[in-house]
Scaffold this active site. Structure first.
Site, short mmCIF file in Angstrom:
data_model
loop_
_atom_site.label_atom_id
_atom_site.label_comp_id
_atom_site.label_asym_id
_atom_site.label_seq_id
_atom_site.Cartn_x
_atom_site.Cartn_y
_atom_site.Cartn_z
N GLY A 112 4.64 57.19 20.58
CA GLY A 112 3.24 57.48 20.90
C GLY A 112 2.27 56.74 20.00
O GLY A 112 1.25 56.22 20.46
N CYS A 113 2.59 56.67 18.73
CA CYS A 113 1.70 55.99 17.77
C CYS A 113 1.66 54.49 18.03
O CYS A 113 0.62 53.84 17.83
CB CYS A 113 2.17 56.28 16.34
SG CYS A 113 2.11 58.03 15.91
N THR A 114 2.76 53.94 18.46
CA THR A 114 2.80 52.51 18.77
C THR A 114 1.94 52.21 20.00
O THR A 114 1.16 51.23 20.01
CB THR A 114 4.24 52.05 19.02
OG1 THR A 114 5.01 52.27 17.83
CG2 THR A 114 4.31 50.57 19.38
N ALA A 117 -1.75 52.43 18.98
CA ALA A 117 -2.17 51.28 18.17
C ALA A 117 -2.33 50.03 19.04
O ALA A 117 -3.29 49.26 18.89
CB ALA A 117 -1.16 51.03 17.06
#
Length: 221
Positions: A112-114, A117
């Protein structure tokens, strides 16, 4: 005529035979006279292994700040001064005159963070036109941020908040659930700060793939 016997004192004393000492005594004598062997030098103590570095502790005030609300819209955004992936510090006070997108995320290189970003990366040109500075914040180390940024060619700073003080100040630390487990951690939230340093909008829930476009739409509206 009878021969006279020599007086007893005239007889020579027979030399006494040396009495050989017993083997046991001889051995003991040798041991006593033998020079002592030099004591073997003591082996140098092996250097102790350095203790493994402890994982970053949860914020000291986490328990008190878990339920802390997000900053109030229209009020001054909490000040921060955090190290970035370039090792230079980034301060909110230095960003006056810019729209600041301060987004908090759990961890580098997770799915999710990738996606989140990369959504900011892909919208970089449009965000620049809207006078926006994007800043990602997590508790990851500078080294972790550098790897994450290089791997996905991110074009904005990633800030490290290992103690979670800024994360907590922005209301982004609290209870979470994952795979049936409850724990405290970083909440995926974003705060939009206007050029005067005041909170323009708070995003308590984020769609990682469309988040950047949603912010652009709000700025244009």
């Amino acid at each position: 005529m009878a021969t006279k016997k020599a007086p007893p004192s005239a007889k020579k004393a027979a030399p006494q035979k040396a009495v050989p000492s017993s083997p046991a005594k001889a051995a003991a004598s040798k041991k006593a006279s033998a020079p002592k062997k030099a004591a073997a030098p003591k082996k140098a103590a092996a250097p102790k292994k350095a203790a493994a570095p402890k994982k970053a502790a949860a914020p000291a005030k986490a328990a008190a700040l878990a339920a802390r609300p997000a900053p109030t819209v229209g009020k001054a955004a909490p000040a921060f001064d955090l190290a970035s992936d370039s090792s230079a510090n980034v301060r909110l006070a230095d960003l006056k005159g810019k729209n600041v997108v301060l987004y908090f995320y759990p961890r580098d290189s997770t799915p999710g963070c990738t996606k989140e970003a990369c959504s900011f990366r892909d919208a970089a040109a449009d965000l620049a036109k809207a006078n926006v500075v994007v800043l990602g914040v997590s508790r990851d180390s500078i080294a972790s941020h550098q790897k994450f940024k290089a791997k996905y060619k991110l074009n904005f700073p990633l800030l490290s908040d290992p103690e979670g003080e800024t994360i907590s100040a922005y209301g982004s630390w609290g209870p979470k659930k994952f795979m049936g487990r409850s724990f405290d951690g970083i909440l995926r939230t974003t705060v939009l700060i206007d050029p005067s340093g005041k909170v323009k909008k708070v995003y308590p829930k984020v769609s990682v793939e469309t988040h950047a476009r949603n912010i652009l739409a709000d700025l244009e509206g």
